[in-house]
Design an enzyme around this catalytic site. Structure first.
Site, mmCIF file in Angstrom:
data_model
loop_
_atom_site.group_PDB
_atom_site.id
_atom_site.type_symbol
_atom_site.label_atom_id
_atom_site.label_comp_id
_atom_site.label_asym_id
_atom_site.label_seq_id
_atom_site.Cartn_x
_atom_site.Cartn_y
_atom_site.Cartn_z
ATOM 1 N N GLY A 511 -23.392 -37.949 -13.540
ATOM 2 C CA GLY A 511 -23.729 -36.537 -13.489
ATOM 3 C C GLY A 511 -23.554 -35.999 -14.870
ATOM 4 C CG ASP A 625 -27.169 -32.707 -24.386
ATOM 5 O OD1 ASP A 625 -26.190 -32.788 -25.159
ATOM 6 O OD2 ASP A 625 -27.062 -32.678 -23.154
#
Ligand SMILES: *[C@@H]1O[C@H](CO)[C@@H](O)[C@H](O)[C@H]1NC(C)=O
Ligand SMILES: *[C@@H]1O[C@H](CO)[C@@H](O)[C@H](O)[C@H]1NC(C)=O
Ligand SMILES: *[C@@H]1O[C@H](CO)[C@@H](O)[C@H](O)[C@H]1NC(C)=O
Ligand SMILES: *[C@@H]1O[C@H](CO)[C@@H](O)[C@H](O)[C@H]1NC(C)=O
Ligand SMILES: *[C@@H]1O[C@H](CO)[C@@H](O)[C@H](O)[C@H]1NC(C)=O
Ligand SMILES: *[C@@H]1O[C@H](CO)[C@@H](O)[C@H](O)[C@H]1NC(C)=O
Ligand SMILES: *[C@@H]1O[C@H](CO)[C@@H](O)[C@H](O)[C@H]1NC(C)=O
Length: 803
Positions: A511, A625
C-alpha cells in the site's frame, strides 16, 4: 473515501464574522475586541479572535494564520473550556490591568490572564510574530506582564521559546489537540527532556516513557534529526544559560508560512502552506513513522505504516468510537465483537486462535513466558486463563498476553524477509470463525451441502451464460476478463470482475500514498496487481481520458497498465504483476545482497524509463514520486517504474496525496517544498537520491557508517566530499558487496547522483543526459557540493566550491 469525505465536510473551523472592517493590533480598556471582531498583527500574518469548531457550537479565543484561507489556529486561550455563546463577550483590559474575556450582560469575567500586573494602565498587542503581549501602555514593549508565547498550545511559532524559564519554573511545552476539531488537551506532548539533557522528547501525556527523542543538541541540530535543519529557510538556536534553557527558530524568508505542531496522532510535524495547492504540505514529521507513536491506534488494533489509514482493528474487533476515530483520535481503540468464553473454567473454553502473521512485538510490554513445549501447549495455557488474549510461540518460547493488546505493528511479509515479525495468535470466540462451524455439523449434512453446491454451481453457470449472452448482444466495449478491450488496448473492468479476480481484495501486496495494491488473477493464469485508489475524486470522463492517455505509454522500464475500473466513486487501476516486488525490499530488507551489475542495470533502466516519460511521449509526464518503493522488478530483475501516471490522474489532489505518506522529505527536491512550479527536474533530484541508495544499499541517512571514520555525515554529502577530494569511491559502495564492484561504474554513478541532487534545477542534468552518461556515451565532470544538503550536515565549508 468515506473517511476523507467526512473529514472535508466536517473538519471546518470558522472565525466569527467580523462586525466592522477596521482592524487593529491593539486592545485597551477603551478599545475592547467584541465578539465578532478580530485583531490583526501589523504585518497581517496573524489574527486573533473567536472561532468555532465542529458543529456543536464550541467557541474558542485564539490566534490563527491570517494569510491562510483554511482557518488554522496556532494558539488557543481556552482550549479546555469552550464557550457556547459569544454574543455578549468581549476581550478587554479589566480594572486590575489584566487581559480578560468579559461577559458584558452579566459583567462577569470568563477568563483572565491572571498576571501579576504592576500598573492598571495596560494594553494588549498582537505582535508581528503572532505573540499576544500584555504590556505597560506607556513604556517600551519589552516591559511584558503576560504573553501568549509563554502558554503555547500545540503550535511552535517562529520566534517563540520552547523550554524552561529556570527562575520562574515556567515550562513551555506543546500538547496535541484532542482531535482534528477539538483543541482540548490531547494525548501527546513535546517538551525539553526533564532529566536535563539538551534534547526534546515526545511522550504520551499520562506516561513518563517517551516514544521519540530528538537526540542531543550539537550546536547545529539535534543529533537524531539532522533533517530538521534541512530547513531551507529556518535558523535554529538553542540557549542554555543561568536564566533559561530553550529552543527557538526563525525564518530567513518571512514570506514562508510554516506550521510546527504536535499532531493529534502524536507526531511532531513541520508543514508549509503551499499557495499553489492551497494546502499545508508536510516537510518533516517526527517520529517518521506514524506507528512509532506509542499505542497510537489504541487497544486491540494493528498499526501498519504501509496502509492508509494506518490504524485497523484486529480481527474480531470493531472501532469503539467511530466518531473519534474519524477525527484522528484513535486512542480508544477497538472493542471485542463476541465475548470470550470463560464460563466453564480453565479446561473447556471453546475459544480459538486466529493467526496474525508478521507482527512486531510491542517495545516495552510485559507478558509472561510460561514453559511450553509446543505451540499447541502454549495455546492451552492461554485458554486456561480467562484474562489471556493472545499468545505467540517463537523459537521454542511461549509468550502469553493478558488483557488489552497495545502497540502492535504490522510488518510487510515479503518472500525475501519472512523473518520480519512474528505470528501472533489472537484469542477469539468460536463464533468469529464461521466456516469452521459449518463443517463441524457432521456427516449428515454432507449430502445437503453437496446438493446445495451443485445447485448454486448450476445457478452460477446459468448466470454466467446469461451475462455472456447479454454482453454479446449489447456489444459492450469492455468488461469481460480477457476479451473486450477498450481504446488503446486498455480494458475497462467491472468492479465485480476485479473483486472476483482478487478474491475480494484478500491478498494485499502493499500500500502506499495512493491506496492499496492487491494481487489478482485473470482466468488465464496471468497475475495482475490491482490498485484501489483512495483519493481520486475525478469525474468519470476525465478519469477515462487520463487512463487512456497513460495507457498508450509503453516502455520496457514502465509498468504496463492493463486496465481500469471506474464505477460510482470507485477508481481502480489494473497493472501487470511484478514477481520481484519493489526495489526497497531488495536494497534494504533482503538478506541476499544484490550484485553490482544488477544495481547498475537497474539504475540505467530507471533512467531510461524516466527519460521516456520526460521527453519521448506526447506530453511530458513528471512522475513526482520517484523512490525505491515505486521501482518494481520483473522476473529477471529489470526495473519498471510504477505509479507514473498518478500526478496526472489525481490532478490537484496529488500534492496532498503524495505528502500524506510519511513525512519523509528525503526524495523531494527543494523547489517542490518552496512552492515554485515544478519541472521534470524534480524527478531528476529524486532519481539522484535513489541512485545513492542503490550504490550504498542503505537509506540515505545519518546512520553511522561502519566503513570509515565518517560518523554522522549525511551520505549524499559524504559522496560529494569524496568526489571533490578525488579519493576512491570504494568506501561509498555497499560494503556487503565485499569489493565485488566495477569501480569505474561506481565512480560514474556517484558523479551522476551528485549532479542530480544539486540545489538549482538548472545545474541538474536531464534524464536523457543521465542515460547517455551511464551508458558510457558521454563524459561527466566532478560535481560541486550540493550546498543545501551540506548546510544540513553542519560540516565546514572547506569543499563548498569546486571545479
Ligand atoms: C446567544 O445569546 C443571545 C442572547 O444572549 C441570544 O439572542 C442568541 O440566540 C444566543 N445564540 C445561540 C446560538 O444560542
Ligand atoms: C453572559 O451573561 C448572560 C446574562 O447573564 C447569560 O445569559 C449568558 O449565558 C452569559 N454568557 C456566557 C458565555 O457565559
Ligand atoms: C509604565 O510606563 C511609564 C512610562 O514609561 C512609567 O512611568 C511607569 O512607571 C510604568 N509603570 C510600570 C508599572 O512599570
Ligand atoms: C491514561 O492512560 C490510560 C490507559 O493507559 C487511560 O485509561 C486514561 O484515560 C489515560 N488518561 C488520559 C488523561 O489520557
Ligand atoms: C540565526 O539566529 C541567530 C539568533 O537569533 C542570529 O544571531 C543569526 O544571525 C541568525 N542567522 C541567520 C542566518 O538568520
Ligand atoms: C458450560 O457448562 C454448562 C454446564 O456445566 C453447559 O451446559 C454448557 O454447555 C457449557 N458451555 C460450554 C461452552 O462448554
Ligand atoms: C491469569 O493470569 C493473570 C496474569 O498473569 C494472573 O494474575 C492470574 O492469577 C491468572 N489466573 C489463573 C486462574 O491462573
Amino acid at each position: 473515501m468515506p473517511l476523507l469525505l467526512f473529514v472535508f465536510t466536517v473538519f471546518t473551523l470558522h472565525a466569527a464574522a467580523p462586525a466592522n472592517s477596521a482592524t487593529t493590533d491593539t486592545i485597551s480598556a477603551a478599545q475592547p475586541l467584541v465578539g465578532g471582531d478580530k485583531l490583526v498583527s501589523g504585518n497581517g500574518r496573524y489574527a486573533l479572535g473567536f472561532f468555532e469548531t465542529g458543529s456543536d457550537s464550541n467557541w474558542y479565543m485564539g490566534i490563527w494564520f491570517n494569510t491562510v484561507p483554511k482557518l488554522t489556529p496556532a494558539w488557543v486561550a481556552n482550549r479546555d473550556d469552550p464557550i457556547k455563546n459569544i454574543t455578549s463577550l468581549e476581550l478587554t483590559i479589566s480594572g486590575d490591568g489584566n487581559l480578560v474575556i468579559l461577559n458584558r450582560s452579566s459583567s462577569s469575567i470568563i477568563c483572565s490572564s491572571q498576571a501579576r500586573v504592576t500598573t492598571t494602565d495596560t494594553i494588549a498587542v498582537l505582535l508581528n510574530t503572532g505573540n499576544l503581549v500584555l504590556q505597560n501602555s506607556s513604556s517600551n514593549p519589552s516591559d511584558v506582564f503576560w504573553q501568549s508565547f509563554d502558554y503555547p498550545t500545540d503550535t511552535f511559532l517562529p520566534g517563540a521559546k520552547l523550554g524552561y524559564d529556570k527562575i520562574t519554573g515556567l515550562n513551555r511545552r506543546l500538547v496535541s489537540w484532542k482531535n482534528l476539531i477539538n483543541p482540548a488537551t490531547g494525548a501527546y506532548h513535546e517538551e525539553l527532556d526533564p532529566s536535563g539533557l539538551n534534547q526534546f522528547l515526545l511522550t504520551p501525556l499520562n506516561s513518563s516513557t517517551p516514544y521519540w527523542y530528538s537526540g542531543v543538541w550539537n550546536g547545529q541540530y539535534f543529533a537524531l534529526m539532522p533533517e530538521m535543519s534541512n530547513g531551507y529557510f529556518m535558523n535554529f538556536t538553542f540557549v542554555d544559560n543561568d536564566q533559561e534553557k530553550y529552543f527557538m527558530y526563525t525564518l530567513h524568508d518571512e514570506t514562508k508560512v510554516i506550521r510546527n505542531y504536535v499532531d493529534v496522532s502524536g507526531q511532531a510535524k513541520t508543514n508549509m502552506w503551499l499557495e499553489s495547492s492551497q494546502n499545508w504540505v508536510p516537510m518533516f514529521a517526527q517520529p517518521k513513522a506514524q506507528c512509532d507513536v506509542y499505542a497510537v491506534c489504541g487497544p486491540s488494533t494493528i498499526c501498519d505504516d504501509n496502509a492508509l489509514p494506518s490504524c485497523n482493528c484486529m480481527k474480531g474487533f470493531t472501532v469503539r468510537s467511530p466518531k473519534d476515530w474519524e477525527l484522528d483520535d484513535r486512542t480508544s481503540g477497538c472493542l471485542r465483537n463476541t465475548p470470550l468464553d470463560c464460563s466453564n473454567g480453565s479446561t473447556s473454553s471453546t475459544d480459538r486462535f486466529y493467526p496474525m502473521p508478521c507482527v512486531r512485538l510491542p517495545q516495552n510490554d510485559d507478558h509472561s513466558k510460561p514453559a511450553a513445549a509446543s505451540s499447541g501447549e502454549c495455546a492451552q495455557i492461554c485458554l486456561g486463563n480467562c484474562s489471556c488474549t493472545a499468545y505467540s510461540f517463537v523459537k521454542g518460547e511461549c509468550s502469553v498476553w493478558h488483557g488489552e493488546l497495545l502497540d502492535w505493528r504490522q510488518h510487510q511479509c515479503s518472500d525475501s524477509s519472512s523473518t520480519n515479525g512474528e505470528t501472533l495468535y489472537l484469542r477469539l470466540a468460536a463464533k468469529e470463525f464461521p466456516s469452521q462451524q459449518a463443517s463441524r455439523r457432521g456427516k449428515t449434512n454432507v449430502i445437503l451441502i453437496i446438493s446445495a453446491t451443485v445447485a448454486s454451481l448450476g445457478l452460477l453457470a446459468a448466470l454466467v451464460l446469461l451475462i455472456i449472452i447479454w454482453r454479446n448482444r449489447t456489444k459492450l466495449s469492455g468488461g469481460t476478463l480477457k476479451i473486450a478491450k477498450g481504446v488503446n488496448g486498455i480494458i475497462a473492468f467491472r468492479y465485480a470482475d476485479l473483486q472476483r479476480a482478487t478474491k475480494s481484495f484478500s491478498e494485499k501486496l502493499g500500500g502506499g500514498s495512493f491506496g492499496s495494491v492487491f494481487k489478482g488473477s485473470l482466468g488465464d493464469s496471468a497475475t495482475i496487481a490491482v490498485k484501489r485508489l483512495d483519493h481520486a475524486n475525478q469525474g468519470e470522463k476525465q478519469f477515462r481520458a487520463e487512463v487512456s492517455s497513460i495507457g498508450i505509454i509503453h516502455h520496457i522500464n514502465l509498468v504496463r497498465l492493463i486496465g481500469f475500473c471506474c464505477e460510482g466513486s470507485r477508481r481502480l487501476l489494473v497493472y501487470e504483476h511484478m514477481p520481484n516486488r519493489s526495489l526497497d525490499l531488495h536494497l534494504f530488507q533482503s538478506n541476499a545482497t544484490m550484485p553490482w551489475h544488477a544495481r547498475y542495470q537497474i539504475a540505467l533502466g530507471v533512467a531510461r524509463g524516466l527519460a521516456y516519460l520526460h521527453d519521448s511521449c506526447q506530453d511530458c509526464i513528471i512522475h513526482c514520486d520517484i523512490k525505491p518503493e515505486n521501482i518494481l522488478l520483473d522476473a529477471s530483475f529489470a526495473p519498471r517504474i510504477a505509479d507514473f501516471g498518478m500526478a496526472k490522474l489525481l490532478g490537484r489532489d496529488f500534492s496532498r496525496v503524495l505528502t500524506t505518506v510519511r513525512g519523509t522529505a528525503g526524495y523531494l527536491a527543494p523547489e517542490w517544498i518552496s512552492g515554485v512550479a515544478v519541472t521534470t527536474k524534480i524527478d531528476v533530484y529524486s532519481y539522484g537520491m535513489v541512485l545513492l541508495e542503490i550504490i550504498s544499499g542503505r537509506r540515505n541517512s545519518w546512520a553511522p557508517c561502519s566503513c570509515g571514520g565518517d560518523h554522522g555525515v549525511y551520505f549524499p554529502v559524504n559522496v560529494a566530499q569524496k568526489l571533490l577530494e578525488g579519493s576512491d569511491v570504494w568506501s561509498l559502495v555497499d560494503h556487503m558487496l565485499h569489493g565485488d564492484v566495477n569501480l569505474d561504474e561506481a565512480a560514474t554513478a556517484c558523479k551522476v547522483a551528485c549532479w542530480c541532487i544539486q540545489d538549482d534545477e538548472f545545474d541538474r542534468p536531464t534524464m536523457g543526459e543521465v542515460v547517455r552518461i551511464l551508458e558510457g556515451l558521454a563524459e561527466i565532470s566532478v560535481p560541486p557540493m550540493p550546498r543545501l544538503l551540506q548546510a544540513m550536515s553542519g560540516r565546514g565549508s572547506s569543499h563548498s566550491t569546486c571545479s
